[in-house]
Design an enzyme around this catalytic site. Structure first.
Site, mmCIF file in Angstrom:
data_model
loop_
_atom_site.group_PDB
_atom_site.id
_atom_site.type_symbol
_atom_site.label_atom_id
_atom_site.label_comp_id
_atom_site.label_asym_id
_atom_site.label_seq_id
_atom_site.Cartn_x
_atom_site.Cartn_y
_atom_site.Cartn_z
ATOM 1 N N GLU A 153 0.263 -16.315 -20.687
ATOM 2 C CA GLU A 153 1.354 -16.051 -19.635
ATOM 3 C C GLU A 153 1.704 -17.200 -19.000
ATOM 4 O O GLU A 153 2.254 -17.409 -18.105
ATOM 5 C CB GLU A 153 0.604 -15.220 -18.647
ATOM 6 C CG GLU A 153 -0.887 -15.503 -18.120
ATOM 7 C CD GLU A 153 -1.360 -14.581 -17.086
ATOM 8 O OE1 GLU A 153 -0.719 -13.557 -16.702
ATOM 9 O OE2 GLU A 153 -2.681 -14.826 -16.942
ATOM 10 N N ASP A 181 4.113 -13.041 -15.487
ATOM 11 C CA ASP A 181 3.795 -14.592 -15.114
ATOM 12 C C ASP A 181 4.676 -15.562 -16.197
ATOM 13 O O ASP A 181 5.224 -16.319 -15.518
ATOM 14 C CB ASP A 181 2.347 -14.859 -15.444
ATOM 15 C CG ASP A 181 1.590 -14.181 -13.809
ATOM 16 O OD1 ASP A 181 2.099 -14.831 -12.992
ATOM 17 O OD2 ASP A 181 0.463 -13.942 -13.982
ATOM 18 N N HIS A 218 0.760 -1.285 0.008
ATOM 19 C CA HIS A 218 0.116 -0.004 0.000
ATOM 20 C C HIS A 218 0.651 1.203 -0.158
ATOM 21 O O HIS A 218 0.609 2.256 -0.612
ATOM 22 C CB HIS A 218 -0.937 0.062 1.257
ATOM 23 C CG HIS A 218 -1.820 -1.101 1.042
ATOM 24 N ND1 HIS A 218 -2.741 -1.386 0.206
ATOM 25 C CD2 HIS A 218 -2.276 -2.045 2.091
ATOM 26 C CE1 HIS A 218 -3.356 -2.536 0.426
ATOM 27 N NE2 HIS A 218 -3.050 -2.737 1.812
ATOM 28 N N CYS A 262 1.413 -7.015 -22.213
ATOM 29 C CA CYS A 262 1.084 -6.089 -21.178
ATOM 30 C C CYS A 262 1.927 -6.413 -19.653
ATOM 31 O O CYS A 262 1.747 -5.815 -18.841
ATOM 32 C CB CYS A 262 -0.338 -6.355 -20.780
ATOM 33 S SG CYS A 262 -0.698 -7.954 -20.070
HETATM 34 C C1 PEP Z 1 1.248 -10.337 -16.498
HETATM 35 O O1 PEP Z 1 1.002 -11.529 -16.035
HETATM 36 O O2 PEP Z 1 2.395 -10.269 -17.208
HETATM 37 C C2 PEP Z 1 0.456 -9.480 -16.487
HETATM 38 C C3 PEP Z 1 0.190 -8.434 -17.132
HETATM 39 O O3 PEP Z 1 -0.681 -9.564 -15.445
HETATM 40 P P1 PEP Z 1 -0.311 -9.525 -13.921
HETATM 41 O O4 PEP Z 1 1.067 -8.732 -13.484
HETATM 42 O O5 PEP Z 1 -1.605 -8.924 -13.102
HETATM 43 O O6 PEP Z 1 -0.229 -10.918 -13.547
HETATM 44 MG MG MG Z 2 -0.376 -12.364 -15.107
#
Ligand code: PEP
Ligand code: MG
Length: 579
Positions: A431, A455, A191, A502
């Protein structure tokens, strides 16, 4: 002396250290005469009421100052304060045992800690520290000193050094006078890290020994960009930090100025830059940073700290707001990516949450939650370019299950005559290695891939993304990762499917350029990273990046790949201060 931790809020600050010690309030035990009990009950209720008022004040101030709805952190505190297991139980102890209010609070705290400890899962361990925070506040209020040890009124500007900052400490802080934050505990999703980023204060967490090794009042440099803390720097070191600070400032100004410019390489390859968003209000920030839409909305943040599934109507409102905030750009909503422990706090847990029942694997346990979300998404998609992203799928059979569920949601909307999109773009979060290895089979069934490298890297390299002890093994530029990425991009390209990334790789300039070299044309990242990545894209040539990416695939180690890239891209990287 230099300490290395996790940089969670960028920037460099220099100042004297203020060590925050959470002093335990000494508690005495008194035996009261029966006549004194009503007054003691009254004193207890007044302390609870004062605590409630302070927490509500913090919540409001936070929403106002940070401009983000992080006040939700305190909803759980308010709930704890009123929880019968605390309040009614403490009153019962007071009345039955004729003890003073402090002692009753202490006794109930121990009972609750015992309960939490027996549950032994991360969520409840976290709540255990919340409990200390709430009950510590009640004890201070019983002493009539609720506002006394004042983080709100710092006697000057300081670098704050703490073992950990409880959410209410962090929220109460006089952030104007906090030059930087350094904590022993914590991670990027801590946080305090979220708040430091909101306030633009440099922060490094996970330092382990900062409070033990930093002397109060000593001069400290916190470099939140590079995750470093230096105490009593030598004059030349200080000068180099000051120079880096100035470079960061100039760079920031320059990056702001490129916000409105197109994201294209020097040889005209278009690279779409989107934002990863956790809170609905952050969509506006994303737009201001030049995002061309939302590439990842981590919808599970809607569950908040109380872990309650939002209703279909509430979700519809949020998804429509996101669409409005980034119009005419797309909004990609990832369906619930939660683990078993999030589903039923206090209920069953997974031995290894990263490999256990999470995301759609939870469908049998919470079918309505998934149905409601897909219905809300289909309804919102009727109003704008919304894309649905399924996380944590392992291959075609998982995808089929997800698509069946979507079809079922559509049928139920049709049966009710509710307006919804006839067609919506659907994507897979690539992922899990098995999804990457079957990308060619998935490509025919979806509109886009969104590669979740956070991931994917941890699963490919067997290195827990959240464990600082194996962070050296977590290597996004490892040849195995790059080879797998290349095959996913190739599978997407062959099928005419958009390939987006992402994960944090997209936010980091060097790996982001490799991704462009591998053929990725859509990168989604935290909004603050967009201007820097755009500057890098604009300074690079896609043809050269492609050659470099191919060369990377022949090198044996991440270190060699990184050095080769740094050498070859020196001209592109030089103007970007953070290197
Ligand atoms: C990822 O796994 O790269 C992702 C963007 O999602 P998170 O970080 O929420 O697992
Ligand atoms: Mg992920």
């Amino acid at each position: 002396m230099q300490l290395t931790g996790i940089g969670v809020s960028p920037g460099i600050a220099v100042g004297p250290a203020l060590i925050v010690e959470r002093e335990d309030v000494p508690v005495v035990r008194l035996r009261l005469g029966p006549d004194a009990v009503p007054a003691e009950v009254d004193r207890f209720l007044r302390a609870v009421a004062a605590s409630r008022e302070q927490l509500e004040g913090i919540k409001e101030r936070l929403a106002r100052d940070a401009g983000s709805p992080h006040g939700y952190i305190f909803d759980a505190h308010l709930l704890m304060l009123e929880d019968p297991l605390f309040k009614d139980r403490a009153l019962a102890v007071l009345r039955e045992e004729h003890v003073n209010a402090e002692w009753a609070v202490r006794k109930v705290a121990e009972e609750l800690h015992d309960r939490f400890a027996r549950l032994a899962d991360d969520y409840f361990r976290e709540r255990s520290s919340d409990l200390d925070d709430v009950l510590g506040r009640v004890l201070l209020n019983l002493r009539g000193a609720g506002d006394a040890p004042s983080l709100r009124r710092l006697p000057g500007s300081f670098v704050l050094v703490a073992a950990g900052l409880a959410p209410s400490d962090a929220a109460e802080l006089d952030w104007e006078r906090v030059l930087a934050v350094a904590t022993d505990e914590g991670s990027a999703t801590y946080h305090t890290s979220i708040l430091a980023r909101s306030f633009g204060v440099p922060a490094v967490v996970g330092l382990r020994e900062a409070t033990r090794r930093i002397a109060p009042g000593s001069l400290v440099v916190v470099d939140g960009t590079r995750g470093q803390v230096v105490t009593e720097p030598s004059a030349p070191m200080l000068a180099s930090f000051r120079a880096a600070q100035e470079r960061d400032r100039v760079e920031e100004e320059r990056l702001q100025s490129i916000q409105a410019l197109a994201s294209v390489t020097r040889d005209d390859a278009r690279v779409v830059l989107l934002a990863n968003v956790e809170f609905p209000d952050d969509a506006e920030t994303a737009r201001l940073h030049g995002a061309e839409g939302i590439g990842l909305f981590r919808s599970e943040y809607l569950l908040g700290r109380t872990r309650e599934w939002p209703t279909e109507e509430r979700q519809l409102e949020v998804y429509l707001q996101l669409l409005r905030d980034v119009t005419p750009h797309p909004v990609t909503v990832r369906t619930w990516d939660v683990g078993l422990e999030d589903l039923a706090p206090g209920g069953p847990t997974c031995a290894n949450p990263a490999l256990g029942e999470r995301a759609l694997r939870l469908l049998p346990r919470a079918p309505d939650a998934f149905r409601r979300q897909l219905r809300a998404l289909l309804r919102a998609a009727a109003q704008g370019p919304l894309r649905i992203l399924f996380p944590f799928l392992t291959g075609p059979s998982d995808l089929r299950a997800a698509l069946d569920l979507l079809a079922e949601a559509r049928e139920s909307l049709e049966a009710q005559g509710l307006d919804h999109a006839a067609r919506v773009e659907v994507g897979v979060n690539v992922e899990v290695p098995s999804a990457a290895l079957t990308a060619d089979l998935l490509a025919g069934e979806v509109d886009f891939f969104s590669i979740g490298t956070n991931d994917l890297v941890q699963y490919v390299l067997a290195a827990d993304r959240g464990d600082p002890r194996v962070s050296a093994h977590y290597q996004p530029l490892h040849p195995a990762v790059l080879r797998l990425l290349r095959s996913v991009v190739a599978a997407g390209q062959r099928a005419g499917v958009t390939v987006s990334v992402c994960g944090e790789m997209a936010a980091d300039v060097l790996p982001a350029l490799v991704l462009v070299g591998l053929g990725v044309r859509e990168l989604s990242m935290n909004p603050a990273a967009i201007p820097r990545v755009k500057a890098a894209v604009r300074a690079a040539r896609a043809s050269e990046l492609q050659e470099l990416a191919e060369a990377c695939l022949d090198l044996p180690t991440a270190q060699e790949i990184e050095s080769m890239l740094r050498r070859a891209l020196a001209d592109v990287l030089a103007p970007l201060a953070a290197f």
